[in-house]
Design a protein around this motif. Sequence first.
Motif, PDB file in Angstrom:
ATOM      1  N   TRP A 129     -65.524 -58.449 100.876  1.00 39.86           N
ATOM      2  CA  TRP A 129     -64.319 -58.660 101.689  1.00 39.86           C
ATOM      3  C   TRP A 129     -63.140 -58.003 100.989  1.00 39.86           C
ATOM      4  O   TRP A 129     -63.048 -58.018  99.759  1.00 39.86           O
ATOM      5  CB  TRP A 129     -64.081 -60.160 101.829  1.00 39.86           C
ATOM      6  CG  TRP A 129     -63.061 -60.590 102.840  1.00 39.86           C
ATOM      7  CD1 TRP A 129     -63.251 -60.757 104.181  1.00 39.86           C
ATOM      8  CD2 TRP A 129     -61.698 -60.967 102.581  1.00 39.86           C
ATOM      9  NE1 TRP A 129     -62.088 -61.209 104.771  1.00 39.86           N
ATOM     10  CE2 TRP A 129     -61.124 -61.349 103.816  1.00 39.86           C
ATOM     11  CE3 TRP A 129     -60.902 -61.026 101.436  1.00 39.86           C
ATOM     12  CZ2 TRP A 129     -59.807 -61.779 103.933  1.00 39.86           C
ATOM     13  CZ3 TRP A 129     -59.591 -61.443 101.538  1.00 39.86           C
ATOM     14  CH2 TRP A 129     -59.051 -61.814 102.788  1.00 39.86           C
ATOM     15  N   THR A 130     -62.258 -57.406 101.789  1.00 42.94           N
ATOM     16  CA  THR A 130     -61.015 -56.852 101.237  1.00 42.94           C
ATOM     17  C   THR A 130     -59.852 -57.200 102.150  1.00 42.94           C
ATOM     18  O   THR A 130     -60.036 -57.518 103.337  1.00 42.94           O
ATOM     19  CB  THR A 130     -61.096 -55.319 101.081  1.00 42.94           C
ATOM     20  OG1 THR A 130     -61.336 -54.727 102.364  1.00 42.94           O
ATOM     21  CG2 THR A 130     -62.175 -54.915 100.102  1.00 42.94           C
ATOM     22  N   TRP A 131     -58.676 -57.119 101.586  1.00 42.52           N
ATOM     23  CA  TRP A 131     -57.456 -57.440 102.331  1.00 42.52           C
ATOM     24  C   TRP A 131     -56.337 -56.572 101.777  1.00 42.52           C
ATOM     25  O   TRP A 131     -56.263 -56.333 100.558  1.00 42.52           O
ATOM     26  CB  TRP A 131     -57.122 -58.914 102.147  1.00 42.52           C
ATOM     27  CG  TRP A 131     -55.916 -59.421 102.889  1.00 42.52           C
ATOM     28  CD1 TRP A 131     -55.886 -59.946 104.146  1.00 42.52           C
ATOM     29  CD2 TRP A 131     -54.570 -59.489 102.401  1.00 42.52           C
ATOM     30  NE1 TRP A 131     -54.610 -60.337 104.476  1.00 42.52           N
ATOM     31  CE2 TRP A 131     -53.777 -60.062 103.417  1.00 42.52           C
ATOM     32  CE3 TRP A 131     -53.949 -59.114 101.206  1.00 42.52           C
ATOM     33  CZ2 TRP A 131     -52.407 -60.271 103.284  1.00 42.52           C
ATOM     34  CZ3 TRP A 131     -52.585 -59.311 101.060  1.00 42.52           C
ATOM     35  CH2 TRP A 131     -51.836 -59.880 102.097  1.00 42.52           C
ATOM     36  N   SER A 132     -55.451 -56.100 102.664  1.00 39.78           N
ATOM     37  CA  SER A 132     -54.292 -55.314 102.252  1.00 39.78           C
ATOM     38  C   SER A 132     -53.040 -55.886 102.896  1.00 39.78           C
ATOM     39  O   SER A 132     -53.038 -56.206 104.092  1.00 39.78           O
ATOM     40  CB  SER A 132     -54.446 -53.848 102.657  1.00 39.78           C
ATOM     41  OG  SER A 132     -53.235 -53.141 102.454  1.00 39.78           O
ATOM     42  N   ILE A 133     -51.996 -55.985 102.121  1.00 37.86           N
ATOM     43  CA  ILE A 133     -50.735 -56.517 102.655  1.00 37.86           C
ATOM     44  C   ILE A 133     -50.196 -55.619 103.761  1.00 37.86           C
ATOM     45  O   ILE A 133     -49.546 -56.094 104.705  1.00 37.86           O
ATOM     46  CB  ILE A 133     -49.699 -56.683 101.525  1.00 37.86           C
ATOM     47  CG1 ILE A 133     -48.484 -57.480 102.027  1.00 37.86           C
ATOM     48  CG2 ILE A 133     -49.280 -55.349 100.934  1.00 37.86           C
ATOM     49  CD1 ILE A 133     -47.510 -57.871 100.928  1.00 37.86           C
ATOM     50  N   PHE A 134     -50.498 -54.321 103.706  1.00 30.94           N
ATOM     51  CA  PHE A 134     -49.953 -53.390 104.693  1.00 30.94           C
ATOM     52  C   PHE A 134     -50.574 -53.574 106.081  1.00 30.94           C
ATOM     53  O   PHE A 134     -50.022 -53.094 107.071  1.00 30.94           O
ATOM     54  CB  PHE A 134     -50.146 -51.954 104.225  1.00 30.94           C
ATOM     55  CG  PHE A 134     -49.380 -51.621 102.970  1.00 30.94           C
ATOM     56  CD1 PHE A 134     -47.999 -51.706 102.937  1.00 30.94           C
ATOM     57  CD2 PHE A 134     -50.047 -51.247 101.817  1.00 30.94           C
ATOM     58  CE1 PHE A 134     -47.291 -51.410 101.787  1.00 30.94           C
ATOM     59  CE2 PHE A 134     -49.351 -50.949 100.657  1.00 30.94           C
ATOM     60  CZ  PHE A 134     -47.971 -51.034 100.642  1.00 30.94           C
ATOM     61  N   ASP A 135     -51.702 -54.276 106.143  1.00 31.12           N
ATOM     62  CA  ASP A 135     -52.319 -54.551 107.445  1.00 31.12           C
ATOM     63  C   ASP A 135     -51.668 -55.730 108.153  1.00 31.12           C
ATOM     64  O   ASP A 135     -51.968 -55.997 109.324  1.00 31.12           O
ATOM     65  CB  ASP A 135     -53.812 -54.849 107.271  1.00 31.12           C
ATOM     66  CG  ASP A 135     -54.589 -53.638 106.801  1.00 31.12           C
ATOM     67  OD1 ASP A 135     -54.131 -52.513 107.047  1.00 31.12           O
ATOM     68  OD2 ASP A 135     -55.647 -53.825 106.172  1.00 31.12           O
ATOM     69  N   HIS A 136     -50.759 -56.423 107.456  1.00 28.13           N
ATOM     70  CA  HIS A 136     -50.208 -57.658 108.018  1.00 28.13           C
ATOM     71  C   HIS A 136     -48.677 -57.708 108.004  1.00 28.13           C
ATOM     72  O   HIS A 136     -48.088 -58.473 108.757  1.00 28.13           O
ATOM     73  CB  HIS A 136     -50.756 -58.863 107.236  1.00 28.13           C
ATOM     74  CG  HIS A 136     -52.245 -58.978 107.306  1.00 28.13           C
ATOM     75  ND1 HIS A 136     -52.896 -59.640 108.319  1.00 28.13           N
ATOM     76  CD2 HIS A 136     -53.218 -58.485 106.495  1.00 28.13           C
ATOM     77  CE1 HIS A 136     -54.208 -59.566 108.129  1.00 28.13           C
ATOM     78  NE2 HIS A 136     -54.425 -58.862 107.029  1.00 28.13           N
ATOM     79  N   ILE A 137     -48.051 -56.902 107.176  1.00 33.62           N
ATOM     80  CA  ILE A 137     -46.584 -56.902 107.073  1.00 33.62           C
ATOM     81  C   ILE A 137     -46.089 -55.458 107.110  1.00 33.62           C
ATOM     82  O   ILE A 137     -46.634 -54.588 106.427  1.00 33.62           O
ATOM     83  CB  ILE A 137     -46.121 -57.571 105.757  1.00 33.62           C
ATOM     84  CG1 ILE A 137     -46.603 -59.017 105.694  1.00 33.62           C
ATOM     85  CG2 ILE A 137     -44.598 -57.538 105.652  1.00 33.62           C
ATOM     86  CD1 ILE A 137     -45.989 -59.934 106.727  1.00 33.62           C
TER      87      ILE A 137
END
Length: 405
Positions: free
Chosen positions: A214-222
Amino acid sequence: KAATVSIEFWENGSEERLHSESSKEKTHHRITLLKLKPNTKYNHQFILESGKEVVRTKIHTFVTDSLPVFLPEMTLVTDSGNVFEGYILIRNVQNPGQQIMIDNQGKIVWYQVFDTTLFRPFSWTEDQTILALKSDKAIHEMNLNGDVTFKLEYGEADFDELLHHEILRDRNGNLISLTRNNQVFDLSGIMGSLSDTMKGDGIIVLNSAGRKIWTWSIFDHIDPLKDPDILKSKDDWSHANSIGIDVDGHYLVSFRHFNQVWKIHSGTGEIIWKLGRNGDLKMQEDQYFYLQHAAHINSFSGLMLFDNGGPGRMTSRAISFTIDKQSKQVRTGKINVFLPKSLFSFKQGSAYLIEDDKVLICSSIKKSIVITDLEGNILWHLKLSESVYRANYIEQVDWLSTVKN
């Protein structure tokens, strides 16, 4: 012939005998003796077992060396006497890098030296190992004997992102860390360039084989372009500095430059809430925190962190919160401990509830480790010659068994 070998050892003049781990059914043995005191004479004998035969050798002696001069000097400024039962683990990132364990007398009882400088992140595992970032491209796990029990290098399997500020394992044994997540934006409309690099943060979850789960990026949400100060903050926009796991398995990420902790859904990546100034949970003025570190869930199930303080309040504190899931109302928890102004740490540091009635605080800038009661009275204060990023508490170490004569 092959045998099982262990070592019984004791301080000269003492009746308390300590026992090493056993080296099983071998002809050559490597045995590490732990928790030895410096400048001390020890007696020891080897115990060999083969089938039903048990042989004890004659008693030998050795004298331990002094502690290396490059280890930090430590002075116990305040001591109320046997304040805690466990140990404090710190990580000195200077050259050479060191991992150090300290007892309630402010004495070094264990240390490990590396041949390079180290990164800050480390955690103590249920397997009594130290899981750490040796660099932003290397995950290492080591036991107290100095054996590497796990390692993963950048480029192996799916390990393809640079890591920082945190490394831990979840209940399934997966590795969780913060990543450097950079993205190019057109800032020409606000006096920037056509291709400005924005430095943000992400999350990566790897299994024990190094495969990406799993990965997550702040740029995908803000959208950073909505930040009016983005030209000033683009080089380190969000500055995530810790990640913890809530009781429901979702992630708690501290964003220092936002003065906020976010709860992030560990499946969808959705931002569940933002705690802090300009967040979406209603807070009282005296609940706001500044430039915080080490957000985690404590043994009271409260969200706890080290509130560094800032321009509005030049004092540091440990504080915890309870958050009602339905109403999203924020209440100050059982921890709200202020340090004196002399221990103000405007960056770095940590705070943890220990033994359910005390708080362990690392004031990094003031090179101090402090233990207080829940009312904020200082019970124990250790002054170091060098600054450390964080101080972790180890409740129990099963490194030796004690054998009475």
